[in-house]
Design a protein around this motif. Structure first.
Motif, short mmCIF file in Angstrom:
data_model
loop_
_atom_site.label_atom_id
_atom_site.label_comp_id
_atom_site.label_asym_id
_atom_site.label_seq_id
_atom_site.Cartn_x
_atom_site.Cartn_y
_atom_site.Cartn_z
N ALA A 140 42.24 43.12 34.79
CA ALA A 140 43.66 43.15 35.15
C ALA A 140 44.02 41.98 36.06
CB ALA A 140 43.95 44.47 35.84
N ALA A 141 44.88 41.09 35.58
CA ALA A 141 45.19 39.87 36.34
C ALA A 141 45.94 40.18 37.63
CB ALA A 141 46.02 38.93 35.46
N ASP A 142 46.85 41.16 37.59
CA ASP A 142 47.62 41.44 38.80
C ASP A 142 46.74 42.05 39.90
OD1 ASP A 142 47.32 43.73 37.29
OD2 ASP A 142 49.41 44.39 37.45
N ASN A 173 43.59 41.52 40.22
CA ASN A 173 42.72 40.44 40.69
C ASN A 173 43.46 39.50 41.65
OD1 ASN A 173 40.19 39.14 40.71
ND2 ASN A 173 41.01 37.55 39.35
N ALA A 174 44.71 39.22 41.33
CA ALA A 174 45.50 38.30 42.17
C ALA A 174 45.64 38.85 43.59
CB ALA A 174 46.88 38.09 41.54
N ALA A 175 45.72 40.18 43.73
CA ALA A 175 45.89 40.78 45.05
C ALA A 175 44.67 40.58 45.94
CB ALA A 175 46.17 42.28 44.89
N LEU A 176 43.56 40.20 45.34
CA LEU A 176 42.32 40.04 46.11
C LEU A 176 42.14 38.61 46.63
CD1 LEU A 176 40.04 42.16 43.73
CD2 LEU A 176 41.00 42.87 45.94
N ALA A 177 43.03 37.71 46.19
CA ALA A 177 42.89 36.29 46.54
C ALA A 177 42.80 36.03 48.05
CB ALA A 177 44.03 35.49 45.92
N PRO A 178 43.64 36.69 48.88
CA PRO A 178 43.55 36.40 50.33
C PRO A 178 42.18 36.75 50.92
CG PRO A 178 45.52 37.70 49.81
CD PRO A 178 44.73 37.62 48.55
N ALA A 221 49.74 46.57 51.79
CA ALA A 221 50.35 45.71 50.76
C ALA A 221 50.64 46.51 49.48
CB ALA A 221 49.41 44.55 50.44
N ASN A 222 49.88 47.57 49.27
CA ASN A 222 50.06 48.45 48.11
C ASN A 222 50.13 47.69 46.77
OD1 ASN A 222 50.30 50.91 46.87
ND2 ASN A 222 52.54 51.01 47.13
N PRO A 223 49.18 46.82 46.49
CA PRO A 223 49.21 46.06 45.24
C PRO A 223 48.72 46.92 44.08
CG PRO A 223 47.19 45.58 46.39
CD PRO A 223 47.94 46.55 47.25
N PRO A 224 48.88 46.45 42.84
CA PRO A 224 48.29 47.20 41.73
C PRO A 224 46.77 47.25 41.89
CG PRO A 224 49.56 45.29 40.96
CD PRO A 224 49.52 45.21 42.44
N ILE A 225 46.21 48.40 41.63
CA ILE A 225 44.75 48.56 41.68
C ILE A 225 44.30 48.97 40.29
CG2 ILE A 225 42.88 50.00 42.61
CD1 ILE A 225 44.40 50.05 45.26
#
Ligand SMILES: Cc1cc2nc3c(=O)[nH]c(=O)nc-3n(C[C@H](O)[C@H](O)[C@H](O)COP(=O)(O)O)c2cc1C
Length: 352
Positions: A86-88, A90-95, A292-296
């Motif tokens: 899942a790209a979204d 994964n993107a949330a883990l960048a920081p 942040a409640n990003p998609p998991i």
């Protein structure tokens, strides 16, 4: 006291103590064998292991003990186990990667080992006992273990789950996992929040309604705790967190040190590390992901996505980014060799 069949006799153990299977490197062959040699039932948490690694680990345990032990697996659910991550999510883990100096990883497109092949490896290794969590394996798999005389142990977090395990007619023992427990929730029939039943109500219900022998799990750290669980109907107790700070346990040193600072009000349930709810020490990763409640992504995808972060956190000694699975009794953990912890539990049981 329980009127159910004698669990110690069935499992071939002198003490009513099961070391919890703990996937992810905690339950080394040395830990498993030390517990079994001390009279309990050691357990290999093999949920993340490839079939060949399971076979090798069982051989390693056997080189260290001739006593019974068990192998534990994760029953897969219907979630994705292959394909593009899942790209979204994964993107949330960048920081977090940036802070740990990690490059964007190559994400595997297969997320968990093949369950049927893992079970086959455990079956071929002639383990005395086989346990599972997150659901119920196919009947054919359960039957294969049963036909070999292997004791089959399922995990339940509610009365309905325990009765469902019993109704298969292919399960010998039920682990009652209370909400206090460290690590992943075994809940498989309801939403995990509904499955957060305290160990004491769960034990009393199972005492009244279940015929199978019950193993109590969740927050038990002392011999007095084991004795209390047995008075409430359990035939034995399963301890996870208590064994994490043993010398033989394979978790990183920074994880052990952080557990020693753990408190009863310091744990939280999170899906952020693996996609499946699990209890661990609340840290920055859990707090910032909650904020942040990003998609998991669902388990096991999220688990694969956070793998590089957890590994780097262990290497760099950064507990704020580690999954610090622990139960609510964590403050009572002891830094000891497993044989000494077992001896202490035995003494306390007799006193308690
Ligand atoms: C680090 C860790 C990993 C765990 N991994 C597994 C596992 O692989 N399979 C399993 O059935 N239970 C697993 N559990 C849950 C335990 O079986 C058990 O329910 C729990 O440890 C009991 O609570 P306690 O930690 O407070 O003793 C894990 C628990 C911890 C703390």
């Amino acid at each position: 006291m329980s009127t159910r069949p004698d669990l110690g006799g069935r499992l071939g153990i002198r003490l009513p103590i099961l070391q919890a299977p703990m996937a992810g490197g905690a339950t080394t062959p040395e830990l498993v064998a030390a517990v079994s040699n001390a009279g309990g039932l050691g357990a290999l948490g093999a949920g993340y292991m490839q079939p060949e690694a399971i076979a090798e680990a069982c051989r390693a345990v056997r080189r260290l003990t001739d006593k019974p032990f068990q192998v534990n697996l994760f029953v897969p659910d219907s979630g994705p186990n292959e394909g593009a991550p899942a790209a979204d999510a994964n993107a949330a883990l960048a920081p977090f990667r940036a802070e740990l100096g990690l490059p964007e990883p190559e994400i595997a497109n297969r997320f968990a080992p093949d369950f049927a092949r893992q079970a086959e490896a455990a079956l071929s290794a002639d383990v005395p006992a086989f346990s599972f969590t997150f659901g119920i394996p196919d009947e054919a798999i359960l039957r294969a273990f049963r036909e070999k005389g292997v004791t089959v142990i399922g995990t339940a977090t509610t009365l309905a789950e325990a009765l469902t395990l019993e109704d298969t007619g292919l399960v010998d023992v039920v682990v009652a996992q209370g909400m206090e427990a460290g690590g992943h929730r075994g809940t498989f029939l309801v939403d995990y929040e509904q499955g957060l039943v305290g160990l004491l109500p769960l034990l009393q219900e199972l005492q009244a309604k279940l015929r199978l022998p019950v193993v109590a799990a969740g927050g038990i750290m002392t011999g007095q705790g084991i004795a209390a669980a047995m008075r409430a109907g359990a035939g034995a107790a399963q301890l996870g967190t208590a064994f994490l700070t043993c010398d033989e346990c394979g978790i990183p040193e920074v994880y052990k040190r952080t557990l020693e600072t753990g408190r009863d009000d310091g744990t939280a349930l999170t899906r952020a590390f693996s996609g499946k709810p699990a209890r661990g020490l609340r840290n920055r990763f859990i707090a910032e992901m909650a904020e942040a409640n990003p998609p998991i992504a669902p388990y096991p995808v999220q688990n694969t996505l956070t793998k590089d972060i957890r590994a780097a956190a262990a290497r760099q000694g950064r507990p704020e980014f580690l999954s610090l699975w622990a139960g609510q009794g964590v403050a009572l953990c002891r830094r000891l060799p497993a044989s000494q912890l077992m001896a202490a539990l035995e003494r306390e049981m007799a006193a308690g």
